[in-house]
Design an enzyme around this catalytic site. Structure first.
Site, PDB file in Angstrom:
ATOM      1  N   GLU A 176       6.598 -11.689  17.073  1.00 31.27           N
ATOM      2  CA  GLU A 176       7.988 -12.105  16.827  1.00 31.27           C
ATOM      3  C   GLU A 176       8.108 -13.620  16.649  1.00 31.27           C
ATOM      4  OE1 GLU A 176      11.117  -9.778  18.108  1.00 31.27           O
ATOM      5  OE2 GLU A 176       9.908  -8.030  17.647  1.00 31.27           O
ATOM      6  N   HIS A 253      12.423 -12.263  24.416  1.00 36.59           N
ATOM      7  CA  HIS A 253      11.599 -13.338  23.850  1.00 36.59           C
ATOM      8  C   HIS A 253      11.473 -14.431  24.908  1.00 36.59           C
ATOM      9  CE1 HIS A 253      13.233 -12.131  19.647  1.00 36.59           C
ATOM     10  NE2 HIS A 253      12.000 -11.682  19.768  1.00 36.59           N
ATOM     11  N   CYS A 376      17.549 -19.495  18.997  1.00 39.11           N
ATOM     12  CA  CYS A 376      17.116 -18.339  18.186  1.00 39.11           C
ATOM     13  C   CYS A 376      17.374 -18.605  16.708  1.00 39.11           C
ATOM     14  CB  CYS A 376      17.909 -17.087  18.545  1.00 39.11           C
ATOM     15  SG  CYS A 376      17.760 -16.570  20.237  1.00 39.11           S
TER      16      CYS A 376
HETATM   17  O1  SUG Z   1      15.758  -9.463  17.683  1.00 36.57           O
HETATM   18  N1  SUG Z   1      19.243  -9.327  17.779  1.00 36.57           N
HETATM   19  C1  SUG Z   1      18.042 -10.116  17.678  1.00 36.57           C
HETATM   20  C2  SUG Z   1      18.209 -11.412  18.430  1.00 36.57           C
HETATM   21  C3  SUG Z   1      17.077 -12.354  18.173  1.00 36.57           C
HETATM   22  C4  SUG Z   1      17.120 -13.538  19.061  1.00 36.57           C
HETATM   23  N2  SUG Z   1      16.042 -14.406  18.780  1.00 36.57           N
HETATM   24  C5  SUG Z   1      15.394 -15.150  19.686  1.00 36.57           C
HETATM   25  N3  SUG Z   1      15.506 -14.954  20.974  1.00 36.57           N
HETATM   26  N4  SUG Z   1      14.597 -16.057  19.251  1.00 36.57           N
HETATM   27  C6  SUG Z   1      16.855  -9.325  18.232  1.00 36.57           C
HETATM   28  O2  SUG Z   1      17.029  -8.599  19.203  1.00 36.57           O
HETATM   29  C7  SUG Z   1      20.681  -7.455  17.160  1.00 36.57           C
HETATM   30  C8  SUG Z   1      21.092  -6.805  15.869  1.00 36.57           C
HETATM   31  C9  SUG Z   1      22.015  -5.663  16.079  1.00 36.57           C
HETATM   32  O3  SUG Z   1      22.010  -5.080  17.152  1.00 36.57           O
HETATM   33  O4  SUG Z   1      22.744  -5.330  15.131  1.00 36.57           O
HETATM   34  C10 SUG Z   1      19.413  -8.279  16.998  1.00 36.57           C
HETATM   35  O5  SUG Z   1      18.608  -7.970  16.138  1.00 36.57           O
END
Ligand code: SUG
Length: 442
Positions: A176, A253, A376
């Site tokens: 990721e 993460h 993020c």
């Molecule tokens: O991968 N949320 C993302 C958030 C990513 C955050 N990134 C970092 N921490 N770097 C994930 O979980 C939710 C989309 C939805 O539920 O429609 C989502 O993909």
């Protein structure tokens, strides 16, 4: 003395289909927001406000336009073929989650786009970028090839940049990107060590226990292969394991529970297994590499409970060195609601030994509801002065471009969006047309 490296930030422009699909594995905010009405317009404006803030600090700010959604090719590859109106209806009736995935705007979180190693750190003196395969999540795997192409396009003018293929999309190699990677560097940014954070290992010895509630999203195997592809020296890499406790508390993460900049790392007591030993290894490697001191700041459970750290996203603040050289924190405004977080931040700012001089709070409500805070939303890369000039202005966030992006968002992005809208052909066609307009602005 040669010129220092320069950090650039690359954000993902939030797309016109930003919605709450509840698809983030182990992501408590995303699961809790499932099916709520979203505002793509509000989301995009919040993202642009953050880009403007960072650019205003003198940090070169770049952005990647939103890929087209719904992803018709992806739907087709899943057997949804023929008349598009029928495709949307059939997919919605059979699996709303699948349709939500085809409309995903999760590319906005570019901390998951790739892992980057600057030329100063690599054995062949090239800038290496490994796009993440994001294969843990139904909705995010489609980003891997799109990001590879976008990053190749963006860095195409830099001859010594190598944009790799993502790792093979298999669960044992789930990656990721930079959200699980911390680069600690000397004051001039040129000497660095790399910390890779991964879940409990399925291959080879691992430290028990394993999480019970959520699947870890970064495998150790992936972390080690990414380090290899980045052409980093073994002695410059440290691998640290996340605790099962943190993963089960919603730390999907590492950037949800630790932040880093220069020689600083601020992390929660429960972030890493064998934390003391891990941080000591980082300290020693950092000193051996740079000759400078490393500062690890541990936030204890009694200062800030893990659950509150996840809820407020303090550790997902952007820790940055602005023009003045002092460190600044861009924190989600949710932090202001927690007395424990406010007290911590106040202590950091007042402590003369702590380089954080200023904290700015930003409302990123739409992104936060999907579990995405300030950190993020950005991918960091360290460039030489020459590489930065070769990058040019095509993807740069300038005042003029910001104004144009804002005006398109105001005109074209829906003010509200609910999951039922996704099944409408007119909605799908508008979303694709809007993504084309946004892409044409680069
Ligand atoms: O991968 N949320 C993302 C958030 C990513 C955050 N990134 C970092 N921490 N770097 C994930 O979980 C939710 C989309 C939805 O539920 O429609 C989502 O993909």
């Amino acid at each position: 003395m040669t010129a220092p490296n320069i950090e650039i930030n690359i954000d993902g422009m939030i797309g016109p289909t930003h919605h709450f699909g509840g698809l983030g594995v182990g992501n408590i905010a995303s699961l809790a927001s499932r099916n709520q009405v979203s505002s793509p317009r509000e989301a995009a404006l919040e993202g642009l406000a953050k880009m403007e803030l960072v650019a205003g600090m003198g940090i070169p700010q770049f952005y990647l336009p939103p890929p087209e959604r719904p992803n018709w090719c992806w739907l087709e590859s899943l057997g949804f073929t023929g008349d598009r109106r029928d495709v949307l209806r059939k997919c919605f009736d059979e699996s709303p989650s699948l349709l939500s995935a085809a409309y995903s705007s999760a590319f906005m979180w570019t901390a998951n786009a790739a892992t980057v190693a600057p030329s100063s750190d690599t054995m062949d003196s090239r800038l290496h970028v490994v796009p993440a395969n994001l294969c843990s999540n139904l909705h995010r795997g489609q980003e891997a090839a799109e990001r590879r192409d976008q990053l190749r396009n963006m860095f195409g003018s830099i001859n010594d940049a190598q944009i790799h293929e993502p790792l093979p999309s298999v669960i044992a190699l789930r990656d990721e990107g930079a959200a699980n990677h911390m680069r600690h560097c000397s004051r001039d940014g040129k000497k660095a060590i790399h910390v890779f954070v991964h879940g409990p290992s399925e291959h080879g010895p691992s430290i028990e226990p394993h999480p019970k509630r959520f699947t870890p999203r970064q495998s150790e195997l992936a972390a080690r292969r990414v380090a290899c592809l980045l052409h980093l020296r073994d002695e410059d890499c440290v691998f640290v394991q996340q605790t099962a406790q943190a993963i089960d508390a919603g730390v999907f993460h590492n950037d949800v529970i630790a932040m880093s900049n220069g020689n600083r790392m601020i992390y929660h007591e429960h972030a890493f297994e064998n934390s003391e030993q891990g941080v000591e290894t980082i300290r020693q490697r950092f000193h051996a590499k740079t000759g400078e001191g490393f500062a690890g700041i541990c936030v204890s459970e009694s200062e800030l409970p893990l659950e509150e750290a996840v809820r407020t996203y303090l550790f997902n603040s952007q820790l940055l060195s602005g023009d003045s050289g002092a460190m600044e924190l861009i924190s989600p405004s949710d932090c202001l609601e927690s007395p424990a977080v406010s007290a911590l931040i106040q202590r950091w700012v007042q402590d003369e030994n702590n380089p954080i001089r200023e904290v700015r709070y930003l409302s990123l409500d739409q992104s936060m509801k999907n579990g995405g805070g300030p950190a993020c939303l950005r991918l960091r890369a360290m460039l030489t002065v020459e590489q930065l000039s070769l990058l040019g202005d095509r993807f740069k966030v300038t005042e003029k471009r910001l104004a144009r992006l804002r005006s398109e968002v105001m005109q074209r992005y829906p003010a509200t969006l609910s999951l039922n809208d996704l099944a409408r052909l007119d909605f799908a066609e508008n979303a694709i047309a809007t993504a084309k307009v946004m892409a044409a602005l680069t």
